[in-house]
Scaffold this active site. Structure first.
Site, mmCIF file in Angstrom:
data_model
loop_
_atom_site.group_PDB
_atom_site.id
_atom_site.type_symbol
_atom_site.label_atom_id
_atom_site.label_comp_id
_atom_site.label_asym_id
_atom_site.label_seq_id
_atom_site.Cartn_x
_atom_site.Cartn_y
_atom_site.Cartn_z
ATOM 1 N N HIS A 169 -2.076 4.485 -7.559
ATOM 2 C CA HIS A 169 -2.069 5.595 -6.599
ATOM 3 C C HIS A 169 -0.663 6.098 -6.291
ATOM 4 C CE1 HIS A 169 -1.092 3.358 -2.784
ATOM 5 N NE2 HIS A 169 -1.764 2.368 -3.320
ATOM 6 N N ASP A 184 4.178 0.314 -2.791
ATOM 7 C CA ASP A 184 2.724 0.513 -2.726
ATOM 8 C C ASP A 184 2.470 2.013 -2.801
ATOM 9 O OD1 ASP A 184 0.041 0.501 -2.157
ATOM 10 O OD2 ASP A 184 0.242 -0.334 -0.149
ATOM 11 N N GLU A 216 -5.258 7.145 -1.717
ATOM 12 C CA GLU A 216 -5.797 5.780 -1.739
ATOM 13 C C GLU A 216 -5.742 5.144 -0.358
ATOM 14 O OE1 GLU A 216 -5.597 1.321 -2.103
ATOM 15 O OE2 GLU A 216 -4.175 2.714 -1.213
ATOM 16 N N GLU A 217 -4.654 5.409 0.350
ATOM 17 C CA GLU A 217 -4.392 4.696 1.610
ATOM 18 C C GLU A 217 -5.349 5.067 2.736
ATOM 19 O OE1 GLU A 217 -2.550 2.210 1.849
ATOM 20 O OE2 GLU A 217 -1.028 2.314 0.274
ATOM 21 N N HIS A 236 3.627 -1.769 3.403
ATOM 22 C CA HIS A 236 3.304 -0.877 4.518
ATOM 23 C C HIS A 236 4.398 -0.844 5.581
ATOM 24 C CE1 HIS A 236 -1.284 -0.344 3.701
ATOM 25 N NE2 HIS A 236 -0.568 -0.346 2.600
HETATM 26 CO CO CO Z 1 -1.760 0.334 -2.615
#
Ligand code: CO
Length: 361
Positions: A66, A181, A213-214, A324
């Site tokens: 992603h 991420d 995606e998140e 995150h």
């Molecule tokens: Co991810």
């Protein structure tokens, strides 16, 4: 010593791409994959789909990673010119406060900071408490709502992205950056496609850079419908458990010990024939392989797995510290070995192997 891969990872992580606003990342992926792919397309939500044909068709193998990172969204500007916001993705309140941010307005980037009241005026009780996000604001240096809106062009709905720049730690193989991420997965996917382009394989490979995606695997859902994969291989940032305060039962990956596969997360159970194939391929390729059994987490593999009438899927990750937040850390060796593993795994797949993996007694 910086090489082209380090430069690509620097460019990918520095690029602003909060959930729903992945354009700058998509442009990099398109630039890298267009010279390699047999076809490049986007779906109706914005995921980029690059197809690489093997000789004579073959199983549809979908790689996914992603493009989006955690961000914020402008809710309103107060009469005094401070920006109130909505979170995009799973933020901890502690990670939001006292950080630099970039508001992406239609006229360009505006830098700001989530200020926090100084400790000098706090009671002893207040000092020990988490600052709740609803009390937060971004200070962009505006003097009023009119100033923020007219001079700086800040509008409700403008995306906001963490401000943090790529830097190698200790001058070596650990890379500090925002957005690992899942830019690390995007990097693995680009380099695996580059390798597959020059090596023999027997599949129709789709490299899909997904959006959103998140906030619930939204881009993976639509792009998996587009691709109709026979097999899904998701590429993600893993969860390292090798620093103070995290336990080995919470996360088992360590930096520098190789890529990992998830054997449980809250969104997906991997296909165990794929797990075993992955272990075998890793051993043959000389890639150390780690495992992680997580109680939480969610990832795009779940959307691939549930597309159409279902597809075997697996999630291959590069261990990452401090997900995150504005600052994550990965190990370059883990990245390189993940590329080797994914390339070898795709090369191992063919019609017969895919039929065997997809068979249930
Ligand atoms: Co991810």
């Amino acid at each position: 010593m910086s090489d082209y891969i380090e430069q690509l990872l620097e460019e990918l992580t520095n690029a602003p791409g909060p959930t729903g606003f992945e354009g700058p990342v998509r442009a990099i992926v398109r630039r890298e994959l267009a010279p390699i792919a047999d076809e490049i397309a986007t779906d109706g939500l914005g995921s980029l789909i690059a197809r690489l044909d093997g000789p004579g068709g073959g199983p549809r193998v979908m790689l996914a990673a992603h493009m989006d990172e955690l961000g914020l969204l402008v809710r309103r500007v107060t009469p005094e010119g401070f920006v109130k916001f909505q979170g995009l993705g799973g933020w901890l309140d502690q990670s939001l406060i006292n950080q630099r941010w970039t508001i992406l307005t239609s006229q360009g980037a505006v830098l700001g900071v989530t200020g926090i009241k100084t400790v000098h005026v706090m009671t002893a009780e207040a000092r020990g408490k988490v600052f709740p996000r609803d009390d937060m604001f971004i200070d962009v240096g505006a003097t009023s709502a009119e100033d923020a809106e007219q001079r700086l062009d800040i509008r409700p709905g403008d995306p906001v992205v963490p401000e943090s720049r790529f830097v190698p730690l200790a001058g070596g193989k650990l890379y500090l950056a925002k957005a690992w991420d899942d830019r690390v997965g995007i990097g693995v996917m680009i380099e695996a496609m580059r390798a597959l382009h020059t090596q023999e394989h027997k599949n129709t490979v789709f490299a899909v850079a997904t959006v959103q995606e998140e906030v619930g695997l939204r881009g993976a859902e639509t792009s998996a419908n587009y691709v109709s994969p026979d097999i899904g291989i998701n590429l993600e940032s893993g969860v390292a458990g090798d620093y103070p305060g995290i336990t080995v039962d919470e996360a088992q990956e360590k930096l520098g010990k190789g890529p990992a596969i998830f054997l449980h997360d809250i969104s997906m159970l991997p296909n165990l024939k794929l797990r075993d194939l992955c272990i075998e391929v890793a051993r043959e390729a000389g890639v150390p392989l780690q495992f992680n059994v997580l109680a939480g987490y969610g990832q795009d593999g779940a959307a691939m797995q549930r597309s159409g009438s279902g597809a075997p899927a697996i999630n291959i990750v590069v261990p990452t510290r401090y997900l995150h937040s504005h600052h994550g850390v990965i190990h370059r060796d883990d990245f390189d070995q993940a590329v080797t593993l994914v390339t070898a795994l795709v090369r191992r797949l063919d019609a017969e192997t895919v039929t065997r993996v997809r068979a249930f007694d």
